[in-house]
Every structure is written in C-alpha cells, then in structure tokens.
Design a protein around this motif. Structure first.
Motif, PDB file in Angstrom:
ATOM      1  N   GLY A 153       5.536   0.534  27.319  1.00 21.81           N
ATOM      2  CA  GLY A 153       6.301   0.741  28.540  1.00 21.81           C
ATOM      3  C   GLY A 153       7.758   0.408  28.315  1.00 21.81           C
ATOM      4  N   ASP A 154       8.489   0.361  29.400  1.00 23.62           N
ATOM      5  CA  ASP A 154       9.932   0.127  29.373  1.00 23.62           C
ATOM      6  C   ASP A 154      10.195  -1.377  29.458  1.00 23.62           C
ATOM      7  OD1 ASP A 154      12.652  -0.042  29.771  1.00 23.62           O
ATOM      8  OD2 ASP A 154      12.710   1.380  31.438  1.00 23.62           O
ATOM      9  N   ALA A 155      10.729  -1.954  28.399  1.00 26.15           N
ATOM     10  CA  ALA A 155      10.969  -3.400  28.376  1.00 26.15           C
ATOM     11  C   ALA A 155      11.909  -3.827  29.502  1.00 26.15           C
ATOM     12  CB  ALA A 155      11.538  -3.804  27.019  1.00 26.15           C
ATOM     13  N   LYS A 156      12.886  -2.996  29.847  1.00 25.42           N
ATOM     14  CA  LYS A 156      13.816  -3.345  30.922  1.00 25.42           C
ATOM     15  C   LYS A 156      13.092  -3.412  32.266  1.00 25.42           C
ATOM     16  CE  LYS A 156      17.975  -1.435  28.738  1.00 25.42           C
ATOM     17  NZ  LYS A 156      19.048  -0.407  28.846  1.00 25.42           N
ATOM     18  N   MET A 157      12.112  -2.533  32.460  1.00 29.46           N
ATOM     19  CA  MET A 157      11.342  -2.566  33.700  1.00 29.46           C
ATOM     20  C   MET A 157      10.587  -3.887  33.828  1.00 29.46           C
ATOM     21  SD  MET A 157       8.114  -0.169  34.863  1.00 29.46           S
ATOM     22  CE  MET A 157       7.066  -0.877  33.590  1.00 29.46           C
ATOM     23  N   PHE A 158       9.955  -4.320  32.759  1.00 28.87           N
ATOM     24  CA  PHE A 158       9.189  -5.564  32.815  1.00 28.87           C
ATOM     25  C   PHE A 158      10.087  -6.777  33.029  1.00 28.87           C
ATOM     26  CE2 PHE A 158       6.204  -2.834  30.412  1.00 28.87           C
ATOM     27  CZ  PHE A 158       5.083  -2.984  31.215  1.00 28.87           C
ATOM     28  N   ALA A 159      11.339  -6.693  32.560  1.00 30.85           N
ATOM     29  CA  ALA A 159      12.267  -7.819  32.682  1.00 30.85           C
ATOM     30  C   ALA A 159      13.035  -7.830  33.997  1.00 30.85           C
ATOM     31  CB  ALA A 159      13.253  -7.795  31.512  1.00 30.85           C
ATOM     32  N   HIS A 160      12.839  -6.825  34.845  1.00 33.46           N
ATOM     33  CA  HIS A 160      13.621  -6.718  36.086  1.00 33.46           C
ATOM     34  C   HIS A 160      13.352  -7.926  36.992  1.00 33.46           C
ATOM     35  CE1 HIS A 160      15.330  -5.041  39.757  1.00 33.46           C
ATOM     36  NE2 HIS A 160      15.891  -4.105  39.002  1.00 33.46           N
ATOM     37  N   PRO A 161      14.396  -8.468  37.609  1.00 35.63           N
ATOM     38  CA  PRO A 161      14.211  -9.680  38.418  1.00 35.63           C
ATOM     39  C   PRO A 161      13.487  -9.458  39.747  1.00 35.63           C
ATOM     40  CG  PRO A 161      16.493  -8.919  38.535  1.00 35.63           C
ATOM     41  CD  PRO A 161      15.826  -8.101  37.479  1.00 35.63           C
ATOM     42  N   ALA A 162      13.234  -8.219  40.136  1.00 39.37           N
ATOM     43  CA  ALA A 162      12.634  -7.956  41.444  1.00 39.37           C
ATOM     44  C   ALA A 162      11.127  -8.183  41.490  1.00 39.37           C
ATOM     45  CB  ALA A 162      12.949  -6.522  41.874  1.00 39.37           C
ATOM     46  N   TRP A 163      10.495  -8.379  40.357  1.00 39.35           N
ATOM     47  CA  TRP A 163       9.045  -8.586  40.377  1.00 39.35           C
ATOM     48  C   TRP A 163       8.683  -9.841  41.158  1.00 39.35           C
ATOM     49  CZ3 TRP A 163       5.983  -4.778  39.068  1.00 39.35           C
ATOM     50  CH2 TRP A 163       6.413  -3.827  38.126  1.00 39.35           C
TER      51      TRP A 163
END
Length: 260
Positions: A153-163
C-alpha cells in the motif's frame, strides 16, 4: 482446450510481444482519464481479443483498452482483461507489471491467470482446484497481527495523522500492478494489500480467483465482496489479506466514507 489453458497460453504469448515492443522502444501518450498508455498496451489488447474470441466467440469482452460494449452484460461468460496491468512500471522498465485475464461466469471468476513476464512468474487458478505459481500450489499466510506484517500500500497513507489510531510498524511496500499485489498476498510473500481508491474490474477479476483459491480474503473497505460484469465496472476500494489479518484491517477502515 479448457479455459485456463487457453488464457494461460495467451497471456504468455502476448507477454513476449510486450517485452519485444518494450525493447524496440515504446510510444507513450496520456488517455482521457490522465493515465499513461503505450502502443504495447493497445497491441496486446488487440491480440488477446482476437485470440480469445476466436476460440470462444460466444463469450463477452471487458478490457481496459477496449471501448466498453454493454452487450457484454447479456453474456453468461466473458473475458475480463487488463492487457498490461502496471503500465507505469512497464514504460519505466521496472518489472512490476502483468498480463491479467479472467473468465467470469454469472458474475464470478472461474479461471484466471496473472502473468508477470519480466519476473517469469505465472499465477493461475481454476475454481475449486487451488491456486498455483509456475505450477506449484500457493497459500496465503497465517499471520494474525498487524505489527511487523508485510503490507502492500501507500506508506504516506498509513502515516497520515488523521487515523483514529496509528498503524503499527509494518513492512510497507508497493507494486504498480494491482493484480500482482493481490497475487503476492495469495502466495504469502505479503500478508495484506490495502487501497482506498476505486479499482476497475479488470484490475481485480483474475487475482480475485487466485487469492480465493489460495485462502486469502478480498472485500472493499466496508467488508463487501465483489461481483463482476456490472454496468459500471468499478470497485470503491480493496482489502486483500490473510484470513486472520482481514478483520484487523477492516476494523480500522470501515468507518471511512469514500463517496464512491
């Protein structure tokens, strides 16, 4: 010749054509949807359509590089094809692309091949008969924890602060071909793949059967399973994972409204 033999032989043959055209130099342009395409995509699509429909004239046809003909929905069986899945990798001389072909019957794939020519990997499946890589049986992993798992997957997506909660440490990589990503989950090299953007039926149909026969789980981010040969051949998202991993990912993403 059964359907699986037919599509496997076709995929290998056009893979050789794609490699030859790549070595000779590609013509590249941008489609109306702002995605790249090459002359090899078009040539492989044309060859596959002629080859497969000559052998099965009563089947329908759905392909990324062919204008959609709604009459396909009147056919009980059809070919669902991505002639070169992962065009960005192909045109940049990276190996993460594949020829993806499925035979779909009554909305579900019954025979499938995902052939990655540069990697010399051919994934195949026939319903009820298991999934194979280069003729050897494959099985999804038994991983039951997200931490230290292999995730596509997209590493930036997993690191997004909105989770709502941070994702744990994972080995996160990506591959251009969606079909190939699902096959890597099917054979256990990765434990899961997640994409929160729309994917087309031709991205998924063949790999869907391969992962199913290998014991992996595939749904959208709301937990809904897929069917094929729909009027609009799009899926909103995907989670493909080892059986024990799938509910852990679904719990983290099912609240999301993608408005697809």
């Amino acid at each position: 010749m059964n359907d699986l033999t037919l599509i496997r032989e076709a995929a290998v043959a056009v893979g050789e054509t794609a490699l030859r055209m790549q070595s000779e130099g590609l013509r590249i342009w941008t489609k109306d949807n702002n995605t790249p395409v090459t002359d090899a995509d078009i040539e492989v699509d044309s060859l596959l359509k002629a080859m497969l429909l000559r052998a099965r004239p009563d089947y329908g046809w759905l392909s990324e590089e062919t204008a959609d003909d709604p009459s396909r929905m009147d056919r009980r069986r059809l070919f669902v094809v991505d002639p070169i899945d992962g065009t960005a990798a192909f045109m940049n001389y990276k190996p993460w692309w594949a020829v993806s072909i499925a035979v779909v019957e009554d909305g579900q794939p019954i025979a499938a091949v995902v052939h990655a020519p540069e990697l010399e990997e051919t994934f195949t499946a026939r319903v009820g008969q298991g999934a194979h890589l280069n003729g050897d049986p494959i099985q999804a992993s038994t991983t039951a924890e997200l931490v230290n798992s292999g995730m596509l997957g997209d590493a930036k997506m997993f690191a997004h602060p909105a989770w709502r909660a941070p994702w744990p440490d994972m080995r996160i990589e990506t591959r251009n071909s969606i079909a190939y990503r699902l096959c890597l989950v099917a054979d256990g090299r990765f434990d899961a793949a997640l994409a929160l953007s729309a994917k087309s039926e031709w991205d998924l149909a063949a790999a869907d059967l391969i992962r199913s026969e290998a014991g992996a789980v595939l749904t959208d981010h709301k937990g809904r399973t897929f069917s094929y040969n729909k009027p609009v051949p799009l899926m909103p998202s995907l989670i493909c994972a080892a059986p024990a991993m799938h509910p852990l990912i679904l719990e983290r993403v099912e609240h999301i409204d993608l408005r697809n």
